[in-house]
Write a protein that holds these residues in place. Structure first.
Motif, PDB file in Angstrom:
ATOM      1  N   UNK A  13       0.908  -1.216  -0.047  1.00 43.37           N
ATOM      2  CA  UNK A  13       0.051   0.226   0.009  1.00 43.37           C
ATOM      3  C   UNK A  13       0.798   1.246   0.004  1.00 43.37           C
ATOM      4  N   UNK A  14       1.681   1.416   1.128  1.00 42.05           N
ATOM      5  CA  UNK A  14       2.395   2.501   0.980  1.00 42.05           C
ATOM      6  C   UNK A  14       3.527   2.685  -0.143  1.00 42.05           C
ATOM      7  N   UNK A  15       4.121   1.810  -0.655  1.00 47.59           N
ATOM      8  CA  UNK A  15       5.022   1.875  -1.796  1.00 47.59           C
ATOM      9  C   UNK A  15       4.530   1.596  -3.168  1.00 47.59           C
ATOM     10  N   UNK A  16       3.410   1.186  -3.344  1.00 49.26           N
ATOM     11  CA  UNK A  16       2.963   0.921  -4.705  1.00 49.26           C
ATOM     12  C   UNK A  16       1.298   1.631  -4.897  1.00 49.26           C
ATOM     13  N   UNK A  17       0.424   1.032  -4.280  1.00 51.35           N
ATOM     14  CA  UNK A  17      -0.882   1.399  -4.661  1.00 51.35           C
ATOM     15  C   UNK A  17      -1.352   2.699  -4.267  1.00 51.35           C
ATOM     16  N   UNK A  18      -0.951   3.058  -2.909  1.00 51.77           N
ATOM     17  CA  UNK A  18      -1.449   4.370  -2.539  1.00 51.77           C
ATOM     18  C   UNK A  18      -0.611   5.419  -3.231  1.00 51.77           C
ATOM     19  N   UNK A  91      -5.965 -10.129  -5.512  1.00 48.43           N
ATOM     20  CA  UNK A  91      -4.541 -10.107  -6.289  1.00 48.43           C
ATOM     21  C   UNK A  91      -4.473  -9.069  -7.412  1.00 48.43           C
ATOM     22  N   UNK A  92      -5.564  -8.772  -8.116  1.00 48.75           N
ATOM     23  CA  UNK A  92      -5.642  -7.833  -9.292  1.00 48.75           C
ATOM     24  C   UNK A  92      -5.081  -6.194  -8.351  1.00 48.75           C
ATOM     25  N   UNK A  93      -5.435  -5.825  -7.712  1.00 43.54           N
ATOM     26  CA  UNK A  93      -5.376  -4.872  -6.920  1.00 43.54           C
ATOM     27  C   UNK A  93      -3.994  -4.516  -6.421  1.00 43.54           C
ATOM     28  N   UNK A  94      -3.654  -5.522  -5.438  1.00 43.14           N
ATOM     29  CA  UNK A  94      -2.328  -5.522  -4.808  1.00 43.14           C
ATOM     30  C   UNK A  94      -1.060  -6.035  -5.480  1.00 43.14           C
ATOM     31  N   UNK A  95      -1.498  -6.819  -6.510  1.00 42.48           N
ATOM     32  CA  UNK A  95      -0.298  -7.287  -7.239  1.00 42.48           C
ATOM     33  C   UNK A  95      -0.369  -7.021  -8.716  1.00 42.48           C
ATOM     34  N   UNK A  96      -1.541  -7.183  -9.420  1.00 41.84           N
ATOM     35  CA  UNK A  96      -1.481  -6.914 -10.849  1.00 41.84           C
ATOM     36  C   UNK A  96      -1.333  -5.524 -11.012  1.00 41.84           C
TER      37      UNK A  96
END
Length: 144
Positions: A13-18, A91-96
């Motif tokens: 979250x802190x390093x990618x999605x956010x 998986x799609x949100x946090x990895x893909x």
């Protein structure tokens, strides 16, 4: 968010999605106050999503690892099954989204899909190491 899976998700979250959500906030904000508030809101929303999807994320890693050990390179998830749908979402949100996995879809009936997800285990392992998380322990505890 205690535990290895939660630490891994928090790191993602802190390093990618956010970061992606924050970039969108910054593009759309009209004032500095809007940017600061938007950043905080985006981070809170991503952290909340990670909390809600931690169990499906762990289960997805466990299933993908079992498929890998059996010689497969991907798992298929049917969005008509509520648990599969949550796993696919996680998986799609946090990895893909961050590029640590790939996915493809096949429509099964109007507005319903089979998601086929292949995890780049080397990338996920590298992220886990940076997050100080033992990925094997996360996967092994997933079924418990």
């Amino acid at each position: 968010m205690p535990g290895d899976i939660d630490r891994l998700l928090k790191y993602i979250v802190h390093n990618y999605t956010a970061r992606e959500e924050i970039k969108e906030v910054e593009r759309e904000a009209s004032a500095v106050d809007d940017i600061v508030a938007g950043r905080r809101r985006a981070l809170r929303e991503e952290e909340h999503r990670a909390e809600m999807l931690a169990a499906p994320f762990r289960e997805g890693l466990r299933r993908a690892d079992a498929a890998r050990r059996a010689g497969g390179d991907a798992i298929s998830l049917d969005d008509r099954d509520p648990q599969d749908n949550l796993i696919a979402d996680a998986l799609v949100h946090f990895l893909v989204g961050p590029g640590m996995a790939t996915s493809s879809t096949r429509e099964t009936e109007p507005m319903h899909y089979i998601y086929t997800i292949a995890i780049d285990w080397d990338q996920v392992a590298a992220v886990a190491r940076r997050a100080n998380v033992d990925l094997d322990a996360v996967i092994n505890r997933a079924g418990a």
